[in-house]
Enzyme design. Sequence first.
Site, PDB file in Angstrom:
ATOM      1  N   ARG A 112      -6.007  -4.962  -9.777  1.00 50.60           N
ATOM      2  CA  ARG A 112      -5.421  -4.871 -11.101  1.00 50.60           C
ATOM      3  C   ARG A 112      -4.237  -5.820 -11.179  1.00 50.60           C
ATOM      4  NH1 ARG A 112      -3.167   0.756 -13.406  1.00 50.60           N
ATOM      5  NH2 ARG A 112      -1.488   0.186 -12.017  1.00 50.60           N
ATOM      6  N   THR A 116      -0.731  -7.626 -16.563  1.00 55.54           N
ATOM      7  CA  THR A 116      -1.611  -7.258 -17.688  1.00 55.54           C
ATOM      8  C   THR A 116      -2.280  -5.905 -17.483  1.00 55.54           C
ATOM      9  OG1 THR A 116      -3.556  -8.247 -16.659  1.00 55.54           O
ATOM     10  CG2 THR A 116      -2.162  -9.702 -18.000  1.00 55.54           C
ATOM     11  N   ASP A 208       0.526   4.078  -4.888  1.00 46.91           N
ATOM     12  CA  ASP A 208      -0.527   3.060  -4.814  1.00 46.91           C
ATOM     13  C   ASP A 208      -1.491   3.446  -3.698  1.00 46.91           C
ATOM     14  OD1 ASP A 208      -1.944   0.652  -3.894  1.00 46.91           O
ATOM     15  OD2 ASP A 208      -0.742  -0.350  -5.420  1.00 46.91           O
ATOM     16  N   ASP A 211      -2.229   0.792  -0.915  1.00 45.70           N
ATOM     17  CA  ASP A 211      -1.089   0.587  -0.013  1.00 45.70           C
ATOM     18  C   ASP A 211      -0.903   1.782   0.916  1.00 45.70           C
ATOM     19  OD1 ASP A 211      -0.441  -1.921  -0.908  1.00 45.70           O
ATOM     20  OD2 ASP A 211       0.999  -1.223  -2.399  1.00 45.70           O
TER      21      ASP A 211
END
Length: 217
Positions: A112, A116, A208, A211
């Site tokens: 991603r 944006t 995340d 991560d």
Amino acid sequence: MTTPAQTAAPKLTVADHPLILHKLSLMRDVRTGVKEFRELAGEISLLLAYEAMRDLETEPERLSTPLTEAEFPMLSGKKLALVAILRAGLIMADAMVRLVPAAKVGHIGLYRDPQTLKPVAYYSKLPQDIAERRVFVTDPMLATGGSAVAAIQTLKDAGAQSIKLMTILSVPEGIALVHAAHPDVDIVTAAIDTGLNDHGYIVPGLGDAGDRIYGTK
Ligand code: PRP
Ligand code: URA
């Protein structure tokens, strides 16, 4: 003329079993390290698979137990494919192949864009016979829904006809986007969180996922 299949409402299953919710709470905890986070994601994936694969077909097969001979259910129908959205979905598919070792595994690489929030595709490798398989797409996070919508489109472009999306955490925005773009795709998730923050992260969420699985931050 519309058929029942065309008008059927898209299905959402929230697999809010206490075991799943407990493990998910541990995943959310900021103190949970990489090793435990990975293990929990794998365990939740197995429990979600139990729900997502509930409607797999079986047919009776004649077998001998040590005591007698009788008919017993064995999996039948379409063969399966697990398709991981990279990176984070890989941990789910890796766990699930233990349950369905004959399943073929595909990979769709998407990340991603942080500005944006739109998905950027960088890889796709799918089983050649994907059109004949029941496909389970795995990604722990359904946030804006852009990545899932793009991955499902990639699968449909390759001929896939039977697709379920499996996620660990979802938000209403992502669920709505997937159902609007792909109303034929059922979603199985462990929990629906409140919403997204300004950076497109699920709140309260777990951070995340990529991560935390791979220790990259
Ligand atoms: C995460 C997650 C989903 C996506 C969800 O991947 O694993 O694929 O974000 O967000 P969306 O619903 O708003 O599209 P990420 O882009 O962080 O890539 P990574 O797994 O490679 O870290
Ligand atoms: N991707 C993640 O890994 N986490 C989020 O909260 C949203 C998207």
